[in-house]
Design a protein around this motif. Structure first.
Motif, PDB file in Angstrom:
ATOM      1  N   LEU A  31       0.466  -1.268  -0.139  1.00  0.00           N
ATOM      2  CA  LEU A  31      -0.007  -0.414  -0.080  1.00  0.00           C
ATOM      3  C   LEU A  31       0.921   1.312   0.283  1.00  0.00           C
ATOM      4  O   LEU A  31       0.435   2.316  -0.315  1.00  0.00           O
ATOM      5  N   GLY A  32       2.055   1.175   0.754  1.00  0.00           N
ATOM      6  CA  GLY A  32       2.850   2.339   1.130  1.00  0.00           C
ATOM      7  C   GLY A  32       3.018   2.249  -1.248  1.00  0.00           C
ATOM      8  O   GLY A  32       3.422   3.879  -0.889  1.00  0.00           O
ATOM      9  N   GLY A  64      -3.240   5.618   9.640  1.00  0.00           N
ATOM     10  CA  GLY A  64      -4.152   4.729   9.855  1.00  0.00           C
ATOM     11  C   GLY A  64      -3.172   3.416   9.780  1.00  0.00           C
ATOM     12  O   GLY A  64      -4.149   2.554   9.899  1.00  0.00           O
ATOM     13  N   ALA A  65      -2.337   3.193   9.275  1.00  0.00           N
ATOM     14  CA  ALA A  65      -1.805   2.193   9.506  1.00  0.00           C
ATOM     15  C   ALA A  65      -0.811   1.545  10.489  1.00  0.00           C
ATOM     16  O   ALA A  65      -1.138   0.531  11.001  1.00  0.00           O
ATOM     17  N   ARG A  70      -2.346  -1.214  15.361  1.00  0.00           N
ATOM     18  CA  ARG A  70      -1.817  -1.275  16.883  1.00  0.00           C
ATOM     19  C   ARG A  70      -0.397  -0.870  17.520  1.00  0.00           C
ATOM     20  O   ARG A  70      -0.447  -1.268  18.574  1.00  0.00           O
ATOM     21  N   SER A  71       0.484   0.050  16.684  1.00  0.00           N
ATOM     22  CA  SER A  71       1.749  -0.167  16.276  1.00  0.00           C
ATOM     23  C   SER A  71       2.349   0.300  16.262  1.00  0.00           C
ATOM     24  O   SER A  71       2.239   0.816  14.525  1.00  0.00           O
ATOM     25  N   ARG A  72       3.478   1.191  16.205  1.00  0.00           N
ATOM     26  CA  ARG A  72       4.168   1.724  15.267  1.00  0.00           C
ATOM     27  C   ARG A  72       4.925   1.305  13.902  1.00  0.00           C
ATOM     28  O   ARG A  72       4.922   1.744  13.374  1.00  0.00           O
ATOM     29  N   ALA A  73       5.096  -0.003  14.119  1.00  0.00           N
ATOM     30  CA  ALA A  73       5.369  -0.839  12.736  1.00  0.00           C
ATOM     31  C   ALA A  73       4.477  -1.227  11.756  1.00  0.00           C
ATOM     32  O   ALA A  73       5.170  -1.240  10.706  1.00  0.00           O
ATOM     33  N   GLY A  74       3.260  -0.785  12.003  1.00  0.00           N
ATOM     34  CA  GLY A  74       2.576  -0.888  11.185  1.00  0.00           C
ATOM     35  C   GLY A  74       2.855   0.256  10.516  1.00  0.00           C
ATOM     36  O   GLY A  74       2.508   0.683   8.729  1.00  0.00           O
ATOM     37  N   GLY A  75       3.431   1.695  10.810  1.00  0.00           N
ATOM     38  CA  GLY A  75       3.245   3.175  10.030  1.00  0.00           C
ATOM     39  C   GLY A  75       4.926   2.711   9.488  1.00  0.00           C
ATOM     40  O   GLY A  75       4.752   3.116   8.145  1.00  0.00           O
ATOM     41  N   GLY A  76       5.529   1.828  10.196  1.00  0.00           N
ATOM     42  CA  GLY A  76       6.742   2.396   9.977  1.00  0.00           C
ATOM     43  C   GLY A  76       6.602   0.939   8.065  1.00  0.00           C
ATOM     44  O   GLY A  76       7.546   1.249   7.267  1.00  0.00           O
ATOM     45  N   ALA A  77       5.898  -0.227   7.965  1.00  0.00           N
ATOM     46  CA  ALA A  77       5.536  -0.787   7.064  1.00  0.00           C
ATOM     47  C   ALA A  77       5.540  -0.143   5.501  1.00  0.00           C
ATOM     48  O   ALA A  77       6.035  -0.232   4.434  1.00  0.00           O
ATOM     49  N   VAL A  78       4.155   1.122   5.935  1.00  0.00           N
ATOM     50  CA  VAL A  78       3.978   1.781   4.294  1.00  0.00           C
ATOM     51  C   VAL A  78       5.230   2.858   4.387  1.00  0.00           C
ATOM     52  O   VAL A  78       4.880   2.794   3.118  1.00  0.00           O
ATOM     53  N   THR A 122       6.863   7.873  13.884  1.00  0.00           N
ATOM     54  CA  THR A 122       7.077   7.655  14.968  1.00  0.00           C
ATOM     55  C   THR A 122       6.029   8.675  16.440  1.00  0.00           C
ATOM     56  O   THR A 122       6.323   7.925  17.424  1.00  0.00           O
ATOM     57  N   LEU A 123       5.522   9.651  15.464  1.00  0.00           N
ATOM     58  CA  LEU A 123       4.156   9.945  16.643  1.00  0.00           C
ATOM     59  C   LEU A 123       3.222   9.095  16.797  1.00  0.00           C
ATOM     60  O   LEU A 123       2.512   9.890  17.896  1.00  0.00           O
ATOM     61  N   ALA A 124       2.697   7.643  15.678  1.00  0.00           N
ATOM     62  CA  ALA A 124       1.919   6.633  16.096  1.00  0.00           C
ATOM     63  C   ALA A 124       2.194   7.196  17.690  1.00  0.00           C
ATOM     64  O   ALA A 124       2.853   6.083  18.434  1.00  0.00           O
ATOM     65  N   PRO A 125       0.008   6.346  17.823  1.00  0.00           N
ATOM     66  CA  PRO A 125       0.569   5.626  19.082  1.00  0.00           C
ATOM     67  C   PRO A 125       1.101   4.137  19.177  1.00  0.00           C
ATOM     68  O   PRO A 125       0.693   3.948  18.690  1.00  0.00           O
TER      69      PRO A 125
END
Length: 138
Positions: A31-32, A64-65, A70-78, A122-125
């Motif tokens: 998706l990223g 959103g990812a 529910r982890s920063r790893a989702g945002g990191g993957a995108v 990094t700012l994601a919960p």
């Protein structure tokens, strides 16, 4: 330990992620990549508005990812998928074809996009333990 307390989150052994979670991270990585291609095509079309639209789309996808997983790893993957594709798109081909023009907007998209990806990831919960709130030292 007493019977009424559960094992703290950090004291639990590390287990490998489930196949569904690994598949979700691979999907978020792809998706990223799709968001990167879309942003690369939109940002030069309507210069200031297209650039802002591309960066807002990236920020929304990364945040959103992270919330979805529910982890920063989702945002990191995108963010990882986005960065890999944008860097690959900046490279010229032997035939002379390229997607990014050598202009300020393209470099701004690359650098601001990397900054937005890092900030949003990094700012994601982060993951929080599900236990009751406690006070340190008690």
């Amino acid at each position: 330990m007493s019977g009424d307390r559960t094992t703290p989150l950090m004291a639990q052994p590390i287990r490998p992620p489930s196949a569904g979670r690994v598949g979700a991270f691979l999907g978020l990585f792809l998706l990223g990549a799709v968001v990167a291609v879309a942003g690369a095509l939109v940002q030069p079309a309507w210069f200031p508005g297209g650039l802002l639209l591309a960066l807002a789309g990236e920020a929304g996808t990364v945040l959103g990812a992270a919330r979805l997983m529910r982890s920063r790893a989702g945002g990191g993957a995108v963010a990882g998928g986005w960065m890999l594709v944008v860097i690959l798109l900046t490279a010229g081909r032997p035939e002379g074809d390229f997607l990014f023009a050598a202009g300020g907007g393209s470099y701004l998209f690359l650098l601001a996009g990397i900054a937005v990806a890092v900030i949003c990831a990094t700012l994601a919960p982060g993951r929080q333990p599900d236990g009751r709130p406690v006070r340190l030292g008690k």
